[in-house]
Design a protein around this motif. Structure first.
Motif, PDB file in Angstrom:
ATOM      1  N   UNK A  93       0.843  -1.182   0.000  1.00  0.00           N
ATOM      2  CA  UNK A  93       0.000   0.000   0.000  1.00  0.00           C
ATOM      3  C   UNK A  93       0.892   1.250   0.000  1.00  0.00           C
ATOM      4  N   UNK A  94       0.428   2.299  -0.607  1.00  0.00           N
ATOM      5  CA  UNK A  94       1.177   3.560  -0.704  1.00  0.00           C
ATOM      6  C   UNK A  94       0.994   4.389   0.566  1.00  0.00           C
ATOM      7  N   UNK A  95       1.918   5.345   0.792  1.00  0.00           N
ATOM      8  CA  UNK A  95       1.761   6.244   1.931  1.00  0.00           C
ATOM      9  C   UNK A  95       0.737   7.335   1.586  1.00  0.00           C
ATOM     10  N   UNK A  96       0.447   8.208   2.556  1.00  0.00           N
ATOM     11  CA  UNK A  96      -0.563   9.246   2.349  1.00  0.00           C
ATOM     12  C   UNK A  96      -0.226  10.154   1.173  1.00  0.00           C
ATOM     13  N   UNK A  97       1.043  10.521   1.022  1.00  0.00           N
ATOM     14  CA  UNK A  97       1.449  11.394  -0.073  1.00  0.00           C
ATOM     15  C   UNK A  97       1.194  10.729  -1.423  1.00  0.00           C
ATOM     16  N   UNK A  98       1.646   9.488  -1.572  1.00  0.00           N
ATOM     17  CA  UNK A  98       1.452   8.772  -2.835  1.00  0.00           C
ATOM     18  C   UNK A  98      -0.028   8.520  -3.110  1.00  0.00           C
ATOM     19  N   UNK A  99      -0.774   8.194  -2.064  1.00  0.00           N
ATOM     20  CA  UNK A  99      -2.209   7.932  -2.215  1.00  0.00           C
ATOM     21  C   UNK A  99      -2.933   9.189  -2.689  1.00  0.00           C
ATOM     22  N   UNK A 159      -1.561  11.753  -4.270  1.00  0.00           N
ATOM     23  CA  UNK A 159      -1.090  12.069  -5.620  1.00  0.00           C
ATOM     24  C   UNK A 159      -1.773  11.173  -6.655  1.00  0.00           C
ATOM     25  N   UNK A 160      -1.936   9.907  -6.328  1.00  0.00           N
ATOM     26  CA  UNK A 160      -2.565   8.966  -7.251  1.00  0.00           C
ATOM     27  C   UNK A 160      -4.039   9.270  -7.475  1.00  0.00           C
ATOM     28  N   UNK A 161      -4.681   9.903  -6.517  1.00  0.00           N
ATOM     29  CA  UNK A 161      -6.110  10.231  -6.646  1.00  0.00           C
ATOM     30  C   UNK A 161      -6.352  11.309  -7.703  1.00  0.00           C
ATOM     31  N   UNK A 162      -5.353  12.128  -7.984  1.00  0.00           N
ATOM     32  CA  UNK A 162      -5.398  13.167  -9.014  1.00  0.00           C
ATOM     33  C   UNK A 162      -6.474  14.226  -8.793  1.00  0.00           C
ATOM     34  N   UNK A 169      -1.981   5.864   7.374  1.00  0.00           N
ATOM     35  CA  UNK A 169      -3.169   6.585   7.795  1.00  0.00           C
ATOM     36  C   UNK A 169      -4.327   6.448   6.833  1.00  0.00           C
ATOM     37  N   UNK A 170      -5.207   7.446   6.886  1.00  0.00           N
ATOM     38  CA  UNK A 170      -6.437   7.401   6.103  1.00  0.00           C
ATOM     39  C   UNK A 170      -6.785   8.814   5.621  1.00  0.00           C
ATOM     40  N   UNK A 171      -7.403   8.887   4.449  1.00  0.00           N
ATOM     41  CA  UNK A 171      -7.847  10.161   3.871  1.00  0.00           C
ATOM     42  C   UNK A 171      -9.368  10.145   3.776  1.00  0.00           C
ATOM     43  N   UNK A 172      -9.969  11.259   4.203  1.00  0.00           N
ATOM     44  CA  UNK A 172     -11.397  11.497   3.988  1.00  0.00           C
ATOM     45  C   UNK A 172     -11.476  12.732   3.092  1.00  0.00           C
ATOM     46  N   UNK A 173     -12.183  12.642   1.991  1.00  0.00           N
ATOM     47  CA  UNK A 173     -12.289  13.720   1.012  1.00  0.00           C
ATOM     48  C   UNK A 173     -13.383  14.696   1.457  1.00  0.00           C
TER      49      UNK A 173
END
Length: 136
Positions: A1-7, A9-12, A122-126
């Motif tokens: 799994x990618x870190x928060x930064x990569x995740x 960035x990948x979401x675009x 961690x986790x991201x909430x948009x």
């Protein structure tokens, strides 16, 4: 799994957020072991703010850091946890309010558009708007 930064960035859909994080010198937080929870405003959320306001934030690094760290919680706070919370302390030191609405959540006045985008650290909430800490 990618870190928060990569995740992110990948979401675009977080290019403005990532540019601001880089300008503020906070990339290390997104790459650190964490875990952290990020309420991540989309590019559309930033588009609601006048461009001269964003430019002034980018030129005032202490203010930019305060705004950005207000979007971050210590720990891995997922949907199951949000259900139980009315508020949470941010990395900035302020408190965000968490409200349950129509089967979803609001953080302060921002609607959570998507929850639980998982990363190694961690986790991201948009969210659909920028969270503003007190005294900014």
């Amino acid at each position: 799994m990618a870190d928060l930064l990569e995740t992110a960035a990948n979401a675009e859909s977080f290019t403005t957020l990532l540019s601001a994080v880089e300008a503020a010198g906070l990339l290390d937080i997104l790459k650190s072991p964490g875990p952290f929870t990020i309420f991540a405003p989309t590019d559309e959320a930033f588009a609601k703010i006048p461009s001269d306001t964003i430019t002034s934030w980018m030129e005032d690094i202490p203010k930019l850091k305060k705004i950005l760290t207000y979007h971050v919680l210590f720990g891995d706070v997922r949907t199951d946890n949000l259900v139980e919370l009315d508020s949470a302390e941010t990395v900035e030191g302020g408190i965000v309010g968490i409200d349950k609405i129509d089967g979803g959540f609001k953080v302060n006045d921002a609607k959570v558009l998507q929850t639980d985008i998982l990363a190694d650290n961690g986790v991201i909430h948009v969210i659909d708007s920028i969270l503003m800490p007190a005294l900014v």
